[in-house]
Design an enzyme around this catalytic site. Structure first.
Site: not given
Ligand code: A3P
Length: 316
Positions: A56, A58, A60-61, A122, A153, A212, A282, A284
């Protein structure tokens, strides 16, 4: 797995028990086994790049940004429709060592993968596969996020999984209690961040430390830093600027979350059913905790952060 499942466990911030080991809490006994197998079997190469995060933060980003940056020769980011990130989830493009790569009975052969190989994890810095630190050149990209947003998150992510298992949602205070006690996956949060921060301070050429919130403020500058760190800098001219912008756009929350593969697709991780790719998107944004945590809880977390990070050179 039988031996590991006899280790101490806690329901913690999770729909399945967290398992304790010497570096903190593991998300499940099977991913702990995956981390042990990765430690024993992963043979790092000098060209490998590893994404390291707490869930959580970031992940995925940063996986998407790294993949798009490193593979830009073969997959131009401006040709978005044909890009692998348009047809595969980010967690398929860059896989977790402990919960995807080393998650099966057979140890995979990773020799045939093209350089630079990209992986994610992780686990805390001290629990990285030993060959990572021992291999000169192998690089780690860490992303840290405000603990209050990480908590919110993760709490909301877990409540979706709990609902799918017919479990009651956890309330925010209970979730915050576990988090502050350090009982969160790969936690305690503060130890995880400090481990990578110290590694970055010792070896900035080996460990990149990103935040992030700063990435949200200026994604293009961070894509450039990332590219420089991995030895593939973008040019200074118009072409470089266009390429950087194309990577930022390709990996934006709005674009990725709207793709069919991320709306309806699933990714299989060890130790549970496949997860909906949509669960990784969610809102982001930075600071959404203000909509979910009480002032008191926020103060409690800030006080822990201040005390734990004091003297480390890491600002809060
Ligand atoms: P929120 O729940 O605050 O929206 P992870 O990828 O480590 O599991 O983290 C997920 C968090 O990163 C979520 O935060 C998600 O919405 C956000 N996120 C996913 N893709 C993103 C992107 N492309 N840019 C910015 N935030 C992103």
């Amino acid at each position: 797995p039988a031996m590991v499942s006899s280790l101490p466990s806690s329901p913690g911030l999770f729909s399945i028990p967290l398992y304790r080991h010497d570096q903190g809490w593991h998300a499940s006994h099977v991913s702990m086994v995956g981390a042990m197998v990765a430690d024993a079997c992963f043979a790092a190469r000098p060209t490998d790049i590893l994404v390291a995060t707490l869930p959580k933060s970031g992940t995925t980003w940063i996986k998407s940004l790294l993949f798009a940056t490193v593979r830009r020769g073969e997959h131009p980011p401006a040709a978005a429709a044909d890009h692998p990130l348009s047809s595969s989830g980010p967690h398929e493009c860059v896989r977790f060592l402990e919960s995807q790569v080393y998650a099966h009975d057979e140890v995979p052969d990773l020799c045939g993968l093209p350089d630079p190989r990209l992986f994610a994890t992780h686990v805390p810095y001290a629990a990285l596969p030993r060959s990572v630190a021992a291999t000169a050149g192998c690089k780690v990209v860490y992303v840290c996020r405000d603990p209050k947003d990480v908590l919110v998150s993760f709490w909301l992510f877990q409540n979706k999984i709990r609902a799918a298992h017919g479990q009651e949602p956890l309330d925010a205070d209970a979730a915050a209690g576990f988090f502050c006690d350090g009982v969160s996956p790969f936690g305690p949060y503060w130890d995880h961040v400090l481990g990578y921060w110290r590694a970055h301070r010792d070896r900035p050429d080996r460990v990149l430390f990103l935040r992030y919130e700063e990435m949200r403020r200026d994604p293009a500058a961070h894509v450039r830093r990332l590219a420089e760190f991995v030895g593939l800098p973008f040019g200074d001219g118009d072409r470089g600027a266009e390429e950087v912008d194309a990577v930022v756009r390709l990996c934006s929350f709005e674009r990725l979350s709207g793709l069919e593969v991320n709306r309806a697709g699933k990714t299989r991780f060890v130790g549970g059913a496949a997860l909906d790719n949509s669960s990784f998107f969610r809102r982001g944004v930075a600071g959404d905790w203000t909509n979910h945590l009480s002032v008191e809880t926020a103060r409690r977390i800030d006080a822990i952060t201040e005390a734990k990070f004091k003297g480390s050179g890491l600002s809060t």
